[in-house]
Design a protein around this motif. Structure first.
Motif, PDB file in Angstrom:
ATOM      1  N   ILE A  55       0.875  -1.097  -0.080  1.00 53.32           N
ATOM      2  CA  ILE A  55       0.155  -0.005   0.116  1.00 53.32           C
ATOM      3  C   ILE A  55       0.737   1.163   0.007  1.00 53.32           C
ATOM      4  CG2 ILE A  55      -1.650   1.418   1.252  1.00 53.32           C
ATOM      5  CD1 ILE A  55      -2.757  -1.364   2.143  1.00 53.32           C
ATOM      6  N   ALA A  56       2.121   1.126   0.631  1.00 53.18           N
ATOM      7  CA  ALA A  56       2.920   2.295   0.842  1.00 53.18           C
ATOM      8  C   ALA A  56       3.506   2.529  -0.650  1.00 53.18           C
ATOM      9  CB  ALA A  56       4.058   2.195   1.755  1.00 53.18           C
ATOM     10  N   SER A  60      -4.049   0.694  -3.222  1.00 56.68           N
ATOM     11  CA  SER A  60      -4.502  -0.124  -4.024  1.00 56.68           C
ATOM     12  C   SER A  60      -5.973  -0.627  -3.435  1.00 56.68           C
ATOM     13  CB  SER A  60      -3.730  -1.231  -3.866  1.00 56.68           C
ATOM     14  OG  SER A  60      -2.452  -1.147  -4.436  1.00 56.68           O
ATOM     15  N   HIS A  61      -6.639  -1.377  -3.977  1.00 56.86           N
ATOM     16  CA  HIS A  61      -7.865  -2.008  -3.550  1.00 56.86           C
ATOM     17  C   HIS A  61      -7.527  -3.505  -2.785  1.00 56.86           C
ATOM     18  CE1 HIS A  61     -10.644   1.008  -5.715  1.00 56.86           C
ATOM     19  NE2 HIS A  61      -9.838   0.790  -6.660  1.00 56.86           N
ATOM     20  N   GLY A  62      -8.320  -4.075  -2.218  1.00 55.28           N
ATOM     21  CA  GLY A  62      -8.029  -5.545  -1.632  1.00 55.28           C
ATOM     22  C   GLY A  62      -7.586  -6.405  -2.652  1.00 55.28           C
ATOM     23  N   TYR A  63      -8.426  -6.393  -3.861  1.00 57.50           N
ATOM     24  CA  TYR A  63      -8.271  -7.476  -4.836  1.00 57.50           C
ATOM     25  C   TYR A  63      -7.018  -6.979  -5.446  1.00 57.50           C
ATOM     26  CZ  TYR A  63      -8.991  -9.645  -9.173  1.00 57.50           C
ATOM     27  OH  TYR A  63      -8.897 -10.612 -10.294  1.00 57.50           O
ATOM     28  N   GLU A  64      -6.533  -5.815  -5.563  1.00 61.97           N
ATOM     29  CA  GLU A  64      -5.173  -5.656  -6.321  1.00 61.97           C
ATOM     30  C   GLU A  64      -4.178  -6.187  -5.368  1.00 61.97           C
ATOM     31  OE1 GLU A  64      -6.101  -1.522  -8.844  1.00 61.97           O
ATOM     32  OE2 GLU A  64      -5.933  -1.272  -6.581  1.00 61.97           O
ATOM     33  N   LEU A  65      -4.300  -6.207  -4.068  1.00 58.08           N
ATOM     34  CA  LEU A  65      -3.262  -6.474  -3.260  1.00 58.08           C
ATOM     35  C   LEU A  65      -3.072  -8.086  -3.209  1.00 58.08           C
ATOM     36  CD1 LEU A  65      -4.201  -3.959  -0.086  1.00 58.08           C
ATOM     37  CD2 LEU A  65      -2.054  -4.035  -1.619  1.00 58.08           C
ATOM     38  N   ILE A  66      -4.216  -8.535  -3.181  1.00 53.91           N
ATOM     39  CA  ILE A  66      -4.260 -10.166  -3.309  1.00 53.91           C
ATOM     40  C   ILE A  66      -3.452 -10.513  -4.675  1.00 53.91           C
ATOM     41  CG2 ILE A  66      -5.840 -12.203  -3.590  1.00 53.91           C
ATOM     42  CD1 ILE A  66      -7.809 -10.795  -1.769  1.00 53.91           C
ATOM     43  N   LYS A  67      -3.815  -9.927  -5.845  1.00 52.43           N
ATOM     44  CA  LYS A  67      -3.202 -10.096  -6.990  1.00 52.43           C
ATOM     45  C   LYS A  67      -1.751  -9.959  -7.003  1.00 52.43           C
ATOM     46  CE  LYS A  67      -6.452 -12.290  -9.370  1.00 52.43           C
ATOM     47  NZ  LYS A  67      -6.103 -13.615  -9.229  1.00 52.43           N
ATOM     48  N   ALA A  68      -1.466  -8.765  -6.265  1.00 48.80           N
ATOM     49  CA  ALA A  68       0.102  -8.294  -6.338  1.00 48.80           C
ATOM     50  C   ALA A  68       0.800  -9.579  -5.698  1.00 48.80           C
ATOM     51  CB  ALA A  68       0.264  -7.024  -5.583  1.00 48.80           C
ATOM     52  N   ILE A  69       0.202  -9.976  -4.582  1.00 47.36           N
ATOM     53  CA  ILE A  69       0.991 -10.955  -3.821  1.00 47.36           C
ATOM     54  C   ILE A  69       1.222 -12.386  -4.611  1.00 47.36           C
ATOM     55  CG2 ILE A  69       0.871 -12.675  -1.746  1.00 47.36           C
ATOM     56  CD1 ILE A  69      -0.390 -10.082  -0.505  1.00 47.36           C
ATOM     57  N   GLU A  70       0.001 -12.781  -5.110  1.00 50.67           N
ATOM     58  CA  GLU A  70      -0.013 -13.847  -6.112  1.00 50.67           C
ATOM     59  C   GLU A  70       1.077 -13.823  -7.222  1.00 50.67           C
ATOM     60  OE1 GLU A  70      -3.320 -16.677  -8.460  1.00 50.67           O
ATOM     61  OE2 GLU A  70      -3.821 -14.623  -7.981  1.00 50.67           O
ATOM     62  N   GLU A  71       1.067 -12.435  -7.695  1.00 52.58           N
ATOM     63  CA  GLU A  71       1.954 -12.436  -8.806  1.00 52.58           C
ATOM     64  C   GLU A  71       3.717 -12.364  -8.293  1.00 52.58           C
ATOM     65  OE1 GLU A  71       1.209  -8.807 -10.941  1.00 52.58           O
ATOM     66  OE2 GLU A  71      -0.882  -9.402 -11.505  1.00 52.58           O
ATOM     67  N   ARG A  72       3.633 -11.853  -7.389  1.00 55.64           N
ATOM     68  CA  ARG A  72       5.028 -11.879  -6.739  1.00 55.64           C
ATOM     69  C   ARG A  72       5.586 -13.251  -6.391  1.00 55.64           C
ATOM     70  NH1 ARG A  72       7.227  -6.692  -4.224  1.00 55.64           N
ATOM     71  NH2 ARG A  72       6.174  -4.996  -5.090  1.00 55.64           N
ATOM     72  N   VAL A  97      -3.244   2.719   7.662  1.00 56.99           N
ATOM     73  CA  VAL A  97      -3.603   3.084   6.384  1.00 56.99           C
ATOM     74  C   VAL A  97      -5.348   3.844   6.530  1.00 56.99           C
ATOM     75  CG1 VAL A  97      -2.917   0.932   5.383  1.00 56.99           C
ATOM     76  CG2 VAL A  97      -5.002   0.717   6.166  1.00 56.99           C
ATOM     77  N   SER A  98      -5.455   4.397   5.307  1.00 56.45           N
ATOM     78  CA  SER A  98      -6.814   5.092   5.423  1.00 56.45           C
ATOM     79  C   SER A  98      -7.587   4.595   4.366  1.00 56.45           C
ATOM     80  CB  SER A  98      -6.546   6.707   5.326  1.00 56.45           C
ATOM     81  OG  SER A  98      -5.967   6.877   4.073  1.00 56.45           O
ATOM     82  N   ARG A 107     -15.702  -0.394  -4.164  1.00 56.00           N
ATOM     83  CA  ARG A 107     -14.538  -0.922  -3.514  1.00 56.00           C
ATOM     84  C   ARG A 107     -13.739   0.381  -2.845  1.00 56.00           C
ATOM     85  NH1 ARG A 107     -11.191  -3.559  -8.199  1.00 56.00           N
ATOM     86  NH2 ARG A 107     -11.304  -1.174  -8.922  1.00 56.00           N
ATOM     87  N   LYS A 108     -13.221  -0.508  -1.495  1.00 55.12           N
ATOM     88  CA  LYS A 108     -12.268   0.717  -0.711  1.00 55.12           C
ATOM     89  C   LYS A 108     -10.938   0.716  -1.501  1.00 55.12           C
ATOM     90  CE  LYS A 108     -14.589  -0.590   3.527  1.00 55.12           C
ATOM     91  NZ  LYS A 108     -14.600  -1.079   4.859  1.00 55.12           N
ATOM     92  N   ARG A 109     -10.423   1.759  -1.365  1.00 53.07           N
ATOM     93  CA  ARG A 109      -8.898   1.982  -2.006  1.00 53.07           C
ATOM     94  C   ARG A 109      -8.189   2.171  -0.682  1.00 53.07           C
ATOM     95  NH1 ARG A 109      -6.210   6.721  -4.649  1.00 53.07           N
ATOM     96  NH2 ARG A 109      -4.429   6.013  -5.592  1.00 53.07           N
ATOM     97  N   TYR A 110      -7.187   1.639  -0.252  1.00 52.83           N
ATOM     98  CA  TYR A 110      -6.245   1.838   0.991  1.00 52.83           C
ATOM     99  C   TYR A 110      -4.926   2.535   0.435  1.00 52.83           C
ATOM    100  CZ  TYR A 110      -9.322  -1.729   2.710  1.00 52.83           C
ATOM    101  OH  TYR A 110     -10.392  -2.509   3.020  1.00 52.83           O
TER     102      TYR A 110
END
Length: 192
Positions: A55-56, A60-72, A97-98, A107-110
């Motif tokens: 997030i720093a 990102s949205h939660g779904y984007e974070l899940i996908k980022a971890i999966e990709e990494r 986070v806010s 969708r929430k963006r963090y």
């Protein structure tokens, strides 16, 4: 305040020195499973450091974070929403986070806060270790290499569901039903 029963391992806030809860300050769990197989991608608290760093790097949205971890992790692991969203809520409650809900889709963006950046700076070694682990920098292929990500996700969902259900005492009947569900699942897996 919202309670994360089960998720924080019985402690109402789950705090264990890192302010984020759930055990040693994001330590990597190297315990092997049966047959010397892999342990966890992230030890207790590790996912919190990873999410906060991602997030720093980019709100990102939660779904984007899940996908980022999966990709990494090259598709070897994808954290379940049942783990990610409670973690994001905890990070929000701690002021790290806010949330911007201005997205038309609801969708929430963090975004990271100043307190979140301070926390990352104070825990740079742990955060860097978690991020390196996702890139294979700690032990190469990672502890769950070879396990299909959908199987890993399903296992994580099952573990979370069990922890949440076992957070409250079971009646004798509920205990029998709980055991029957697990026995049935084990029998079905043996047939595959």
């Amino acid at each position: 305040m919202r309670t994360h029963r089960g998720f924080l391992h019985g402690n109402p806030r789950g705090e264990h020195g890192d302010g984020l809860g759930g055990g040693r300050a994001g330590a990597i769990d190297h315990r092997g499973g049966r047959g010397g197989g892999g342990g966890r991608i992230f030890g207790h608290g590790g996912l919190r450091f990873v999410l906060l760093q991602l997030i720093a790097d980019k709100p990102s949205h939660g779904y984007e974070l899940i996908k980022a971890i999966e990709e990494r992790l090259g598709g070897r692991y994808s954290p379940s929403p049942g783990i990610v969203y409670p973690t994001l809520t905890l990070l929000e409650e701690l002021g790290y986070v806010s949330v911007d809900a201005a997205d038309g889709g609801g969708r929430k963006r963090y975004s990271v806060t100043a307190a979140g950046l301070d926390f990352l700076a104070a825990n740079r070694a742990t955060t860097d270790e978690m991020m390196a682990r996702m890139s294979g920098g700690v032990d190469g292929a990672g502890p769950r290499a070879g396990r299909p990500p959908q199987v890993v996700r399903a296992l994580e969902n099952l573990k979370l569901a069990m922890r949440l259900r076992l957070a409250a005492p079971l009646t004798e009947q509920q205990a029998h039903e709980f055991a029957a569900v697990l026995d049935s699942a084990a029998q079905q897996l043996e047939r595959i």
